[in-house]
Design an enzyme around this catalytic site. Structure first.
Site, PDB file in Angstrom:
ATOM      1  N   GLU A 167       4.893  -5.346   1.971  1.00 17.47           N
ATOM      2  CA  GLU A 167       4.947  -6.810   1.867  1.00 17.47           C
ATOM      3  C   GLU A 167       6.669  -7.936   1.636  1.00 17.47           C
ATOM      4  OE1 GLU A 167       1.649  -8.820   0.221  1.00 17.47           O
ATOM      5  OE2 GLU A 167       0.389  -7.273   1.491  1.00 17.47           O
ATOM      6  N   GLU A 202      -4.262  -1.690   2.765  1.00 18.02           N
ATOM      7  CA  GLU A 202      -4.168  -2.411   1.424  1.00 18.02           C
ATOM      8  C   GLU A 202      -5.482  -3.872   2.122  1.00 18.02           C
ATOM      9  OE1 GLU A 202      -2.535  -5.236  -1.203  1.00 18.02           O
ATOM     10  OE2 GLU A 202      -0.996  -3.897  -1.395  1.00 18.02           O
TER      11      GLU A 202
HETATM   12  C1  BGC Z   1      -0.238  -7.516  -2.595  1.00 17.20           C
HETATM   13  C2  BGC Z   1      -1.351  -6.967  -4.488  1.00 17.20           C
HETATM   14  C3  BGC Z   1      -2.000  -8.143  -4.187  1.00 17.20           C
HETATM   15  C4  BGC Z   1      -3.205  -8.402  -2.773  1.00 17.20           C
HETATM   16  C5  BGC Z   1      -4.728  -9.470  -3.470  1.00 17.20           C
HETATM   17  C6  BGC Z   1      -1.118  -8.031  -2.067  1.00 17.20           C
HETATM   18  O1  BGC Z   1      -1.162  -8.855  -1.088  1.00 17.20           O
HETATM   19  O2  BGC Z   1       0.131  -6.487  -2.125  1.00 17.20           O
HETATM   20  O3  BGC Z   1      -0.436  -6.751  -4.720  1.00 17.20           O
HETATM   21  O4  BGC Z   1      -2.835  -7.648  -5.361  1.00 17.20           O
HETATM   22  O5  BGC Z   1      -2.543  -9.247  -2.000  1.00 17.20           O
HETATM   23  O6  BGC Z   1      -3.714 -10.512  -3.422  1.00 17.20           O
END
Ligand code: BGC
Length: 454
Positions: A177, A365
């Site tokens: 990101e 993610e």
């Molecule tokens: C990030 C993580 C973060 C998650 C939740 C993502 O933007 O890669 O490191 O913990 O979101 O906020």
């Protein structure tokens, strides 16, 4: 699980996603490892940022975090017992190169070798992110991402990682990101290194852009049969109203949040037409840069948690757009005040599918923080379970509709250090007791295990 129709049962199985589709969990070094000063490890910008009062919730830091550094075997065994066969984690640059460049720490390399070998022994495929936000402080002292030398620092770091781990790591992610670490870290100053303003943000953006491709080229040249990607944060953007001003504000926010890093990578250049302030990037672009920012990744990691509603605002400099908080919109939210809006993940998959030149999309993610309660040794996190099911259903729908998506990783495995928010938001499938380091499988974790085993 359909949020609009909660009676409808979730009845998908992993096989319904096709034989190449992967399910896994994602983590990041600073959020789980702890052991911030063992052996010759150098400090990272997060060690430095969290050492200053007022930067994080209750001044919390990741010095111990989940103590993954000593508990990794138990954690990987727990993963295995949950039928999880793909584990994404990141390498801490300053554990491997304490000064960012120069001497390699053999203790740091040995740690990651142990983690990698143990994953393989357990039948778990390791997916490695080169950079998940923890720049060595020694490099920040020289300007960090805002300094053009980061191109050669990063190239060297990628080469070191490919040399030591490329024999066993075949799944690589270059950056996590870049919009978030440049925006929050170099424009808003709310993440490490806490810098602000365009003079920091614009060079950081351009250098991160160049490093995406540099990292990709290093891995392609040095790791035979590697599957190489990089990740982007993105969210569906909805205009607050149909007024021309709000619609324009939404377009600008979309260009900044969703298009800024993917388009130059695909050879389309920066989306300057919608965000005129990006014209300031010119000052940092050298003659061949936009050609060299292009790289043909094997996959793109899409990371979506919510959607944003955006309206016009005279008070926001440069952009004149502002995000309307979910708590002000009377919608279902997570603990981060992010709207629960599963359709966003479908729409982002669709959006990325429209670009020419993306071979595969993986959701690297997706997940949610809710106020988990430990009661009688159990965490009945019904909301997270429903959130995950609803998002997985949208991914399945996208596949059914012929969109190209081949993976889904839950953020995250165990509750961990949530950056500036500290330990309050818990995103894990597994509850972490941060005083004892005990792990307790939540209801969502039990469900994920059953789903993966089905
Ligand atoms: C990030 C993580 C973060 C998650 C939740 C993502 O933007 O890669 O490191 O913990 O979101 O906020």
């Amino acid at each position: 699980m359909d949020f609009n129709n909660p009676q409808k049962p979730f009845n998908l199985k992993p096989q319904d996603f096709g034989k190449d589709f992967v399910f896994g969990v994602s983590t990041a070094a600073y959020q789980i490892e702890g052991a911030h000063a063992v052996h010759d490890k150098g400090a990272s910008i997060w060690d430095q940022f969290t050492s200053k009062k007022g930067n994080t919730f209750n001044n919390q830091h990741g010095q111990v975090a989940c103590d993954f550094y000593t508990k990794f075997e138990a954690d990987i065994l727990l993963m295995k017992s949950m039928n999880i066969s793909h584990f994404r984690f990141s390498l801490a640059w300053s554990r491997i190169l304490p000064n960012g460049t120069g001497a390699v720490s053999m203790d740091g390399v040995a740690f990651y070798n142990r983690v990698i070998d143990f994953c393989l022994e357990c039948g778990i495929t390791p997916w490695v992110t080169l950079y998940h936000w923890d720049l060595p402080q020694a490099l920040q002292d020289q300007g960090g991402w805002a300094h053009r030398d980061v191109l050669s620092w990063f190239k060297n770091y990628a080469q070191v990682c490919a040399t030591y781990f490329g024999d066993r790591i075949k799944h690589w992610i270059v950056l996590n990101e870049p919009m978030v670490f440049t925006g929050a870290g170099y424009f808003l100053g709310v993440h490490a290194p806490g810098n602000k303003g365009l003079k920091n943000f614009l060079p950081a953006v351009h250098h991160a852009m160049m490093c995406q491709a540099i990292g990709g080229r290093v891995l392609r040249a040095m790791v035979p049969k590697a599957f190489i990607g990089t990740t982007f944060s993105c969210s569906e953007i909805t205009a607050y109203s149909e007024s021309a001003k709000d619609v324009l504000a939404a377009k600008k926010a979309d260009a900044l949040l969703n298009r800024l890093f993917i388009e130059p990578l695909l050879g389309l250049g920066y989306p300057t037409e919608h965000v005129p302030v990006l014209a300031g990037l010119e000052a940092y672009i050298k003659p061949n840069d936009l050609k060299e920012a292009v790289f043909d990744f094997d996959f793109i990691g899409v990371q979506t948690y919510t959607r944003e509603v955006v309206k016009h605002s005279y008070f926001v400099p440069y952009l004149r757009s502002k995000i309307v908080k979910a708590s002000k919109r009377n919608v279902k939210t997570t603990l981060m005040d992010w709207e629960v809006y599963p359709r966003s993940i479908y729409n982002m998959i669709e959006r990325f599918n429209q670009y020419q030149g993306i071979h595969k999309i993986l959701i690297t993610e997706n997940g949610a923080a809710f106020p988990d309660m430990l009661f009688n040794g159990k965490v009945h996190d019904k909301e997270r379970l429903h959130y995950l099911q609803a998002h997985i259903e949208q991914v399945h729908q996208a596949k059914k509709d012929g969109l190209n998506v081949e993976g889904y990783f839950v953020w995250t495995f165990t509750d961990n250090f949530e950056w500036a928010e500290g330990y309050r938001p818990r995103f894990g499938l597994v509850y972490t007791n941060f005083s004892t380091q005990e792990r307790i499988l939540k209801a969502s974790g039990k469900w994920f295990k059953t789903f993966l085993g089905s």
